[in-house]
Design an enzyme around this catalytic site. Structure first.
Site, PDB file in Angstrom:
ATOM      1  N   GLY A  12      71.715 -17.150  87.253  1.00 17.29           N
ATOM      2  CA  GLY A  12      73.080 -16.717  86.883  1.00 17.29           C
ATOM      3  C   GLY A  12      73.201 -15.277  87.315  1.00 17.29           C
ATOM      4  O   GLY A  12      73.977 -14.952  87.865  1.00 17.29           O
ATOM      5  N   ASN A  34      79.065 -14.006  75.951  1.00 21.46           N
ATOM      6  CA  ASN A  34      77.958 -14.605  75.601  1.00 21.46           C
ATOM      7  C   ASN A  34      77.516 -13.862  74.027  1.00 21.46           C
ATOM      8  O   ASN A  34      77.044 -14.427  73.442  1.00 21.46           O
ATOM      9  CB  ASN A  34      76.678 -14.149  76.354  1.00 21.46           C
ATOM     10  CG  ASN A  34      76.818 -12.617  77.184  1.00 21.46           C
ATOM     11  OD1 ASN A  34      77.876 -12.328  77.821  1.00 21.46           O
ATOM     12  ND2 ASN A  34      75.806 -11.866  76.929  1.00 21.46           N
ATOM     13  N   THR A  65      63.383 -20.229 101.597  1.00 26.00           N
ATOM     14  CA  THR A  65      63.354 -21.489 101.327  1.00 26.00           C
ATOM     15  C   THR A  65      63.817 -21.883  99.861  1.00 26.00           C
ATOM     16  O   THR A  65      63.572 -21.354  98.990  1.00 26.00           O
ATOM     17  CB  THR A  65      62.034 -21.916 101.563  1.00 26.00           C
ATOM     18  OG1 THR A  65      61.511 -21.458 102.768  1.00 26.00           O
ATOM     19  CG2 THR A  65      61.802 -23.244 101.567  1.00 26.00           C
ATOM     20  N   CYS A  73      69.633  -6.477  74.360  1.00 26.32           N
ATOM     21  CA  CYS A  73      68.610  -5.453  74.032  1.00 26.32           C
ATOM     22  C   CYS A  73      67.549  -5.689  72.984  1.00 26.32           C
ATOM     23  O   CYS A  73      68.241  -5.819  71.791  1.00 26.32           O
ATOM     24  CB  CYS A  73      69.398  -4.148  73.865  1.00 26.32           C
ATOM     25  SG  CYS A  73      68.484  -2.790  73.245  1.00 26.32           S
ATOM     26  N   GLN A 122      77.814 -18.738  80.463  1.00 24.83           N
ATOM     27  CA  GLN A 122      77.964 -19.277  79.064  1.00 24.83           C
ATOM     28  C   GLN A 122      78.801 -20.334  78.903  1.00 24.83           C
ATOM     29  O   GLN A 122      78.840 -21.391  77.862  1.00 24.83           O
ATOM     30  CB  GLN A 122      78.379 -18.066  78.317  1.00 24.83           C
ATOM     31  CG  GLN A 122      77.851 -18.111  76.731  1.00 24.83           C
ATOM     32  CD  GLN A 122      76.258 -18.054  76.869  1.00 24.83           C
ATOM     33  OE1 GLN A 122      75.851 -19.009  76.077  1.00 24.83           O
ATOM     34  NE2 GLN A 122      75.511 -17.182  77.049  1.00 24.83           N
ATOM     35  N   ALA A 136      71.464 -22.493  85.333  1.00 26.02           N
ATOM     36  CA  ALA A 136      71.260 -23.994  84.477  1.00 26.02           C
ATOM     37  C   ALA A 136      70.671 -23.917  83.263  1.00 26.02           C
ATOM     38  O   ALA A 136      70.572 -24.829  82.515  1.00 26.02           O
ATOM     39  CB  ALA A 136      70.044 -24.820  85.750  1.00 26.02           C
ATOM     40  N   HIS A 137      69.825 -22.861  82.899  1.00 28.12           N
ATOM     41  CA  HIS A 137      69.109 -22.762  81.764  1.00 28.12           C
ATOM     42  C   HIS A 137      69.972 -22.524  80.342  1.00 28.12           C
ATOM     43  O   HIS A 137      69.550 -22.863  79.263  1.00 28.12           O
ATOM     44  CB  HIS A 137      68.029 -21.653  81.786  1.00 28.12           C
ATOM     45  CG  HIS A 137      68.271 -20.336  81.588  1.00 28.12           C
ATOM     46  ND1 HIS A 137      68.460 -19.769  80.183  1.00 28.12           N
ATOM     47  CD2 HIS A 137      68.741 -19.285  82.581  1.00 28.12           C
ATOM     48  CE1 HIS A 137      68.481 -18.492  80.348  1.00 28.12           C
ATOM     49  NE2 HIS A 137      69.099 -18.260  81.721  1.00 28.12           N
TER      50      HIS A 137
END
Ligand SMILES: *Cc1c(COP(=O)(O)O)cnc(C)c1O
Length: 383
Positions: free
Chosen positions: A73, A156, A242, A330, A184, A205-206
């Site tokens: 992201g 977020n 790649t 942080c 988000q 994606a995560h």
């Protein structure tokens, strides 16, 4: 008594869906080809890549040519912001960047660097106490020499969700490209770019049960970018290197689940989240919700507690078995309030006591109950 560990930090990352992992696995082993190769191994990899691109395009409501795979992201945000402003500067001399003061650092630090090293003019838009941008304010500040407008979709840290379509329309009528960081938002809100009318949109994606280390930038055709990573002509010349085929397969599979299960997931987390917020505010004095009460992600709760050390609270929660966050990236224990909480006007003695609690598809009522039982005593102890 030992107790179970409870994960309440789904905005930081989500576990990889087992079905998604299964789809990825063959591309680590037998289907290992380079999609740029001419031979059959390469053709197999290229077919998988282009299938994934078509799948993502279908889910976002765009054409496959408009889907750029990236490494995360943050990279999507960087490519959107730096690539677009550099191009706008080169093509039409536009040197002004408008963004919100509650952006993820992947956007705000990128703009700051463009200002410092490349002489761009960065201007932050005013936000209301919930961290939201009013389209009228954007309309007032947008200029013919604005290179890009970048405004986060769902925050977020404080969960608030901006009126992206209205903001995009202001930009479109001014002829200025509009980027939104939807990293988000993607789990719970529409990511259909025709509906949203955005020109660029970042995804990772995560945050929706896909693998870490893969993202997408949607780039509306006819709104060009300068590539940040030069080399081969992969990704339509916009990102050399790649392609990471297994992760790209994982991105597409996870986005498919996000889109098809969005309503179910919302129905599951929303009542839990509302209960959590209600109980926390009822049980703890000098506590406030940060972000908007209803214009917010359905899995997201965020608070400030007056005169509490937020980092100490996180450590005590962890010892008690609960994984939460302060909301900002942080974690060094530096006693500075976050940029976002400062931007929404919170005083220091409140802003240092922030807590973010985010739910996900595996969250249960029992977990929320255990959390709301445990929290008041920890806050009291730290005061
Ligand atoms: C997590 C996050 C990012 C960064 O995504 P990565 O894939 O971790 O680089 C950017 N923007 C927002 C709003 C996020 O929540």
């Amino acid at each position: 008594m030992t107790h179970q560990r409870v994960y309440l930090d789904y905005a930081a990352t989500t576990p990889l869906d087992p079905g998604v992992l299964e789809k990825m696995l063959p591309y680590f082993s037998e289907k290992f080809g380079n999609p740029s190769s001419i031979h059959s191994w390469g053709q197999q990899a290229e077919a998988a890549l282009e299938n994934a691109r078509e799948q993502v395009a279908g889910l976002l409501g765009c054409s496959p040519k408009e889907v750029i795979f990236t490494s995360c992201g943050s990279e999507s945000d960087n490519l959107a912001v730096r690539g677009a402003t550099m191009r706008a500067s080169q093509q039409r001399g536009a040197r002004h960047i408008l963004y919100s003061p509650v952006e993820h650092h992947a956007v705000s630090r990128t703009v700051e660097q463009l200002v410092k090293l490349h002489g761009f003019e960065g201007e932050t838009l005013p936000v209301d106490p919930y961290g939201l941008i009013a389209p009228e304010e954007l309309a007032r500040r947008i200029r013919p020499d604005t290179a890009l407008v970048s405004i986060i979709y769902a925050n977020n840290e404080i969960g608030s969700t901006n009126p992206v379509q209205e903001l995009a329309r202001v930009c479109r009528s001014a002829g200025v490209p509009f980027h939104t960081d939807a990293v988000q938002a993607a789990s719970y809100l529409s990511t259909n770019v025709q509906e949203l009318e955005v020109d660029r949109m970042s995804l990772g994606a995560h945050k929706f049960y896909g693998p870490k280390g893969v993202g997408v930038l949607y780039v509306r055709s006819g709104t060009p970018l300068i590539p940040l990573q030069t080399g081969g002509s992969q990704e339509f010349g916009l990102r050399a290197g790649t392609q990471n085929i297994p992760y790209i397969i994982g991105f597409a599979a996870a986005l498919e689940l996000a889109v098809t299960r969005r309503e179910n997931r919302t129905r599951q987390v929303l009542p839990l989240r509302d209960r959590l917020v209600g109980q926390v505010l009822e049980a703890i004095p000098d506590a406030a919700l940060t972000g908007h009460a209803s214009k917010r992600l359905p899995n997201h709760a965020s608070f400030v507690f007056k005169n509490v050390d937020g980092n100490a609270l996180l450590m005590h929660l962890d010892l008690a078995g609960f994984a939460c966050s302060s909301g900002s990236a942080c974690k060094t224990g530096s006693p500075e309030p976050s940029d976002v909480l400062t931007a929404i006007g919170l005083e220091r003695d409140w802003a240092l006591g922030s807590l973010r609690v985010t739910l996900g598809k595996d969250s249960t009522p029992e977990e929320v109950e255990a959390f709301t039982q445990a929290l008041p005593a920890l806050v009291a102890k730290l005061r």
